[in-house]
Design an enzyme around this catalytic site. Sequence first.
Site, PDB file in Angstrom:
ATOM      1  N   GLU A 179      45.798 -77.639 -33.115  1.00  0.00           N
ATOM      2  CA  GLU A 179      46.699 -76.577 -32.665  1.00  0.00           C
ATOM      3  C   GLU A 179      47.901 -76.439 -33.601  1.00  0.00           C
ATOM      4  OE1 GLU A 179      46.835 -76.360 -28.493  1.00  0.00           O
ATOM      5  OE2 GLU A 179      48.463 -74.907 -28.480  1.00  0.00           O
ATOM      6  N   ASP A 228      49.543 -81.952 -23.408  1.00  0.00           N
ATOM      7  CA  ASP A 228      48.436 -81.229 -22.780  1.00  0.00           C
ATOM      8  C   ASP A 228      47.086 -81.855 -23.121  1.00  0.00           C
ATOM      9  OD1 ASP A 228      50.609 -79.694 -22.204  1.00  0.00           O
ATOM     10  OD2 ASP A 228      50.058 -78.024 -23.495  1.00  0.00           O
TER      11      ASP A 228
HETATM   12  C1  GLA Z   1      53.365 -76.402 -24.189  1.00  0.00           C
HETATM   13  C2  GLA Z   1      52.972 -77.414 -25.251  1.00  0.00           C
HETATM   14  C3  GLA Z   1      53.321 -78.836 -24.817  1.00  0.00           C
HETATM   15  C4  GLA Z   1      54.754 -78.943 -24.326  1.00  0.00           C
HETATM   16  C5  GLA Z   1      55.071 -77.828 -23.334  1.00  0.00           C
HETATM   17  C6  GLA Z   1      56.507 -77.815 -22.930  1.00  0.00           C
HETATM   18  O1  GLA Z   1      52.568 -76.573 -23.062  1.00  0.00           O
HETATM   19  O2  GLA Z   1      51.590 -77.356 -25.497  1.00  0.00           O
HETATM   20  O3  GLA Z   1      53.069 -79.722 -25.879  1.00  0.00           O
HETATM   21  O4  GLA Z   1      55.645 -78.944 -25.387  1.00  0.00           O
HETATM   22  O5  GLA Z   1      54.731 -76.551 -23.857  1.00  0.00           O
HETATM   23  O6  GLA Z   1      56.818 -78.952 -22.218  1.00  0.00           O
END
Ligand code: GLA
Length: 370
Positions: A148, A160
């Site tokens: 990503e 995530d």
């Molecule tokens: C997105 C990103 C995560 C994190 C959140 C905010 O979901 O993928 O890595 O930074 O934003 O907490």
Amino acid sequence: MSTQNSETRIFRAPGRVNLIGEHTDYNDGFVMPVALDFFTWATVSPLENHKLQIFSENFNEEIEVDLDDQNLARRGHWSDYPVGVAVVLERAGYRLRGAKLRIRGEVPIGSGLSSSAAIEVATASALVANSGLNIEARELARLCQRAENEFVGARVGIMDQFVSLFGKAHKALLLDCRSLEFELLPLPDNVRLIICNTMVKHELASSAYNERREQCEAGAKYLNVTALRDATLEQLEQHRSGLPEVVYRRCRHVITENTRVLTAGEALEQGDLDHFGKLMAESHQSLRDDYEVSSEELDLMVELAQKIDGVYGARMTGGGFGGCTVNLVRNEKVDEFSARVAEGYEQVTKIKPEIYITTAADGAEEVSHG
Ligand code: GLA
């Protein structure tokens, strides 16, 4: 008629909702996500070449790429996620076997519930198994994050992808994003996690997310720490006059949010949901005022929720600028909550929200049918 052969395998990976700890992961801090019972499914079978044929059920479209092609790059297309994962795996030295992949995602896209991590992890799990490889799950999480960061171009943290692999049913995952050590904390069974979708989509690769990261990096540099995880509020106050006001506020969010996550972990262990909910409210305020990643719709959704009896906590979840809120609601109030929030939201915005009553699920796994 089924076209599956004996080598066909099916993997699924969940999306996530983050209970608390927003925009802390890329600051080496703490987060507390939950894997959701919304999945992306990847059905894989081998090809006798070094190509990927990927069909998306959601977009009803098939693409083909040659993994020997040195010029594979982001196209601003759904296929960037699975192709990015394959490219990053190969660049890391994992030789992939050609594959036919069929992908079906049920995580709402662009809603802050990590449809991207779900497709990355489902694809990675499928490609790794299809190639007879074995990659340790922490390493796999890092590789998906790299896909990503480097291929798709969103400088996201590890939260995530990590929870999509390591999440557990009935548990919240308290993760130290520096050491990748984690604890699974029990979610009480007298409450439900309700997610309210504002139906306003966000675009993570858009510059605002990456800009926040840069501001945090600038703050850490000025405070002379490796990452904001290492800074204290006292330190920040001492250096306040030398910092641009906006960087000061970004740092204050991250530093206070890290403390909130750790306190929330203790509250959850003690079953103190009132305290947990209060921390969720503070987190939302800080994201709204200091980090400036909320939106009018998210603020409205949170305000509506906070007025309802039986709601412990409500806050925006995920990257922000649209997407969803997460709410901790007593079981017996679930119906009333859903009806009242949906009605109140639609009255003001003229947008019909989606409300999901969710359960914490297990992380990515192989399944026998999709
Ligand atoms: C997105 C990103 C995560 C994190 C959140 C905010 O979901 O993928 O890595 O930074 O934003 O907490």
